[in-house]
Scaffold this motif. Structure first.
Motif, PDB file in Angstrom:
ATOM      1  N   LEU A   1      76.938  69.694  48.417  1.00  0.00           N
ATOM      2  CA  LEU A   1      75.475  69.781  48.250  1.00  0.00           C
ATOM      3  C   LEU A   1      74.873  70.827  49.189  1.00  0.00           C
ATOM      4  O   LEU A   1      73.978  71.582  48.802  1.00  0.00           O
ATOM      5  CB  LEU A   1      74.836  68.409  48.506  1.00  0.00           C
ATOM      6  CG  LEU A   1      75.023  67.399  47.371  1.00  0.00           C
ATOM      7  CD1 LEU A   1      74.650  65.994  47.828  1.00  0.00           C
ATOM      8  CD2 LEU A   1      74.173  67.802  46.148  1.00  0.00           C
ATOM      9  N   ALA A   2      75.423  70.914  50.396  1.00  0.00           N
ATOM     10  CA  ALA A   2      74.900  71.900  51.356  1.00  0.00           C
ATOM     11  C   ALA A   2      75.192  73.328  50.882  1.00  0.00           C
ATOM     12  O   ALA A   2      74.329  74.210  50.973  1.00  0.00           O
ATOM     13  CB  ALA A   2      75.512  71.654  52.737  1.00  0.00           C
TER      14      ALA A   2
ATOM     15  N   ARG B   1      72.848  74.167  47.958  1.00  0.00           N
ATOM     16  CA  ARG B   1      71.484  74.515  48.385  1.00  0.00           C
ATOM     17  C   ARG B   1      71.405  75.949  48.885  1.00  0.00           C
ATOM     18  O   ARG B   1      70.355  76.578  48.848  1.00  0.00           O
ATOM     19  CB  ARG B   1      71.011  73.554  49.499  1.00  0.00           C
ATOM     20  CG  ARG B   1      70.666  72.175  48.970  1.00  0.00           C
ATOM     21  CD  ARG B   1      70.085  71.266  50.054  1.00  0.00           C
ATOM     22  NE  ARG B   1      70.328  69.878  49.683  1.00  0.00           N
ATOM     23  CZ  ARG B   1      71.247  69.084  50.237  1.00  0.00           C
ATOM     24  NH1 ARG B   1      71.981  69.517  51.256  1.00  0.00           N
ATOM     25  NH2 ARG B   1      71.415  67.861  49.802  1.00  0.00           N
TER      26      ARG B   1
ATOM     27  N   ALA C   1      70.645  70.674  42.981  1.00  0.00           N
ATOM     28  CA  ALA C   1      70.530  71.278  44.318  1.00  0.00           C
ATOM     29  C   ALA C   1      70.590  72.813  44.254  1.00  0.00           C
ATOM     30  O   ALA C   1      70.459  73.476  45.285  1.00  0.00           O
ATOM     31  CB  ALA C   1      71.636  70.758  45.225  1.00  0.00           C
ATOM     32  N   GLY C   2      70.815  73.344  43.059  1.00  0.00           N
ATOM     33  CA  GLY C   2      70.790  74.815  42.916  1.00  0.00           C
ATOM     34  C   GLY C   2      72.149  75.448  42.748  1.00  0.00           C
ATOM     35  O   GLY C   2      72.269  76.683  42.745  1.00  0.00           O
TER      36      GLY C   2
END
Ligand SMILES: NC(=O)c1ccc[n+]([C@@H]2O[C@H](COP(=O)([O-])OP(=O)(O)OC[C@H]3O[C@@H](n4cnc5c(N)ncnc54)[C@H](O)[C@@H]3O)[C@@H](O)[C@H]2O)c1
Length: 252
Positions: A22-23, A26, A51-52
């Protein structure tokens, strides 16, 4: 415009792997994520998309060399490059067995996923990273890669192997512009720690929390932040290191 970088993350459906995926999503990375079960794919991909991140999911067992090949090939076919690899998947095995009670199944699985599996990942990630002009690898080790833990012999051996592999790979790959580091988490609040010490407010949980001078377990997001740092250009002169994310455990 330069295409977005590509990251491969093993064991990304839960815990530290998911927080890390997820990080990266983003930050706009394209992602190849793996885990053991087909049904984990759709919900994970939906979260990464929200999340992109443009992501692909591969069902893969880190213990199998053929699955490492599949994951890397899928990343290269989908995205045409590989810039970062996070070898995160791991099993705690049976941590109640002392050395006298070890079983063939526990030793094979724990070392097979955690130690041999990282080696198979490295073997097949390296050519893809080289073709992409270099990059960074982060292996997820443990405080158990630095110190012994009673009744956890197979796990301790597997994580010491990850530490050794990280140093060997860093030396072997520096000439190709590939940095290789590890993170060594203390106890992190994930399903793995719930399985090890129980989900409620148990004596075992309080004892584990007490191992950390900061007085608590860490979060998957705190480990993800360290992984992102080691994978980033901010760590451009760091290779062959193991960064403890352990609330001070190893400082004792
Ligand atoms: N949680 C902790 O306290 C802690 C501490 C130190 C190190 N670690 C290490 O961090 C890593 C992630 O642990 P976590 O706490 O997020 O665990 P977790 O069990 O919460 O999540 C691990 C994920 O990896 C997947 N997985 C397990 N074996 C796999 C395999 N063979 N191939 C592919 N996927 C597999 C699982 O299905 C799950 O989705 C592991 O390497 C673990 O040893 C965890």
């Amino acid at each position: 415009m330069k295409p977005a970088p590509v990251v491969l993350i093993t064991g990304a459906a839960a815990g530290i792997g998911k927080a890390t995926a997820l990080a990266f999503a983003r930050l706009g990375y394209r992602l190849l994520v793996t885990d053991l079960k087909a049904e984990s794919g759709p919900p994970l991909l939906a979260e990464l998309k929200a999340a992109g991140g443009d992501a692909r999911y591969v069902v893969a067992d880190q213990a199998k060399e053929t699955d490492a090949i599949l994951a890397v090939n899928t990343a290269m076919e989908a995205f045409g490059q590989l810039d970062v690899a996070i070898n995160n998947a791991g099993t705690e095995g049976d941590q109640t067995l002392g050395l006298e009670n070890q079983t063939d199944a526990n030793v094979r699985r724990t070392l097979g996923v955690n130690a041999e599996g990282v080696l198979w990942c490295l073997k097949h990630e390296i050519p893809a990273l080289r073709r992409s002009g270099g990059g960074a690898i982060v292996n997820v080790s443990s405080v158990a890669g630095h110190v012994g833990l009673e009744t956890c012999g197979a796990y301790v051996a597997s994580k010491h192997a990850v530490e050794g592999l990280t140093k060997a790979a860093a030396l072997e790959l520096a000439c190709f512009g590939i940095r290789v580091n590890a993170v060594a988490p203390g106890a992190i609040q994930t399903d793995m720690i719930d399985r090890a010490v129980g989900a409620g407010d148990t004596d075992a949980r309080r004892a584990i929390e007490g191992m950390h001078p900061l007085g608590r377990m860490g979060t998957p997001e705190e480990v993800a932040a360290a992984i992102l740092f080691l994978a980033s250009d901010a760590a451009s002169f760091i290779t062959g290191q193991s960064l403890a994310v352990d609330g001070g455990w190893l400082a004792r």
